[in-house]
Design an enzyme around this catalytic site. Structure first.
Site, short mmCIF file in Angstrom:
data_model
loop_
_atom_site.label_atom_id
_atom_site.label_comp_id
_atom_site.label_asym_id
_atom_site.label_seq_id
_atom_site.Cartn_x
_atom_site.Cartn_y
_atom_site.Cartn_z
NE ARG A 60 -1.61 -2.44 2.87
CZ ARG A 60 -1.89 -3.70 2.60
NH1 ARG A 60 -3.05 -4.01 2.11
NH2 ARG A 60 -1.03 -4.65 2.84
CB THR A 61 3.41 2.53 2.38
OG1 THR A 61 2.62 2.03 3.44
CG2 THR A 61 3.98 3.87 2.76
CG HIS A 77 3.32 3.84 8.67
ND1 HIS A 77 3.50 4.70 7.61
CD2 HIS A 77 2.85 2.67 8.14
CE1 HIS A 77 3.17 4.06 6.49
NE2 HIS A 77 2.77 2.83 6.79
CE LYS A 126 26.63 -5.41 -6.45
NZ LYS A 126 26.84 -4.36 -7.47
NE ARG A 147 7.02 0.58 5.00
CZ ARG A 147 5.79 0.05 5.01
NH1 ARG A 147 5.62 -1.23 4.70
NH2 ARG A 147 4.74 0.77 5.33
N1 CP Z 1 -0.33 -0.13 6.01
C1 CP Z 1 0.85 -0.36 5.43
O1 CP Z 1 1.87 0.27 5.76
O2 CP Z 1 0.82 -1.31 4.44
P1 CP Z 1 2.07 -1.77 3.57
O3 CP Z 1 3.03 -2.50 4.47
O4 CP Z 1 1.48 -2.68 2.50
O5 CP Z 1 2.70 -0.54 2.99
#
Ligand code: CP
Length: 306
Positions: A55-56, A133, A83, A105
């Site tokens: 999603r993100t 998040h 590496k 991320r």
């Molecule tokens: N909610 C969320 O962060 O989903 P993803 O891990 O799919 O990005």
């Protein structure tokens, strides 16, 4: 607004409302047949993903493209990270390619904060370890506001694996800023030691809290982050903390159900609850694009074309 978005706790009430209101304006543009805006033409957004995401990652890419930015997608798998290249060298390499914003991320809590010291562009935290998040919390608040009309005084119950959840921490911080009352419900083993410093209530009794909730947000049980037994069995967890049909029936008639995804259907949430009309789970995904458009737009200083 700050140049970076690292923590939901960095957002003042005015900042948070500006993002939500900007997203509302951008949502109207997204309803048009031509969804693309020229606002970030000539800007480059790098999506730097060291951890898996559906999603993100996709919604940041869609958001940047709808604003006409150039997008570079970087995934640690298949890159020189395998590496042994460090986060700093990876970041400086991407900086040399002219990144105006880096969306990151990472499995390490604090990685976006470190990155912000090394690059000139804006850094957006797309999830760091078990820390935060913030754009998930913003899209959750946006989804709640759209369904309930406002957040002041609303009672939000967040249920499950709080210990491993960056979504829970960001939601508690942002919802508190926006005037909602948050209650965390979890087994004692799945609450962080520091939870008593968070601006929320804590309960171990889901059945007692459900009838007083305007929103019930279920968290994924993050088995991949568990290196010990945090509950006796999945069946036992589900029996005490899962949102099944009977518990759903005990919620107020106008209360909504949320989940950030991905879900463990049948464990923390029953499939029929996840798919019900009072579930916002699919809306949350759509709202994720709009909120991330608003964040990129505000951080990179575009102007909305009318
Ligand atoms: N909610 C969320 O962060 O989903 P993803 O891990 O799919 O990005």
């Amino acid at each position: 607004m700050n140049r970076h978005l690292i923590s939901a706790g960095d957002l003042s009430r005015d900042d948070a409302l500006l993002i939500l209101d900007t997203a509302e304006e951008l949502a109207r543009v997204s309803e048009r047949s031509i969804k693309k805006l020229p606002t970030l033409r000539g800007r480059t957004v790098v999506n730097l993903f060291f951890e898996d995401s559906t999603r993100t990652r996709i919604s940041f890419e869609a958001a940047a493209k709808r604003l006409s930015a150039d997008v570079i997608n970087f995934s640690a798998k298949g890159s020189s990270v395998s590496k042994g290249e460090s986060l700093k060298d990876t970041a400086l390499t991407l900086e040399a390619m002219g990144a105006d914003a880096v969306v990151i991320r990472h499995s390490a809590s604090g990685a976006p904060h470190r990155l912000a010291n090394w690059v000139h562009g804006s850094v957006v935290n797309a999830g760091d370890g078990t820390h935060e998040h913030p754009t998930q919390a913003l899209l959750d608040a946006f989804s709640m506001r759209r369904r309930l009309g406002g957040l002041d005084g609303r009672r939000v119950t967040v249920v499950g694996d709080v210990l491993h959840s960056r979504v829970a921490r960001s939601n508690v911080l942002l919802l508190h800023t926006l005037g909602a009352q948050v209650t965390l419900v979890a087994p004692p083993t799945l609450l962080p030691v520091s939870v008593d410093t968070w601006p929320c209530e804590v309960s171990y009794d889901l059945d007692a809290v459900l009838p007083k909730s305007d929103v019930v947000m279920m968290l994924r049980v993050q088995k991949e982050r568990m290196n010990a037994a945090f509950f006796p069995s999945e069946r036992e967890y589900s029996r005490r903390y899962g949102l099944d049909r009977d518990r759903f029936a005990r919620m107020p008639d106008d209360a909504i159900v949320m989940h950030p995804g991905p879900m463990n259907r049948g464990m923390e949430i029953a499939a029929e609850v996840a798919d019900s009309a009072r579930s916002t789970i699919v809306e949350q995904v759509a709202n994720g694009v709009t909120i991330r458009m608003a964040v990129l737009y505000l951080l990179l200083g575009g102007e909305i074309a009318q």
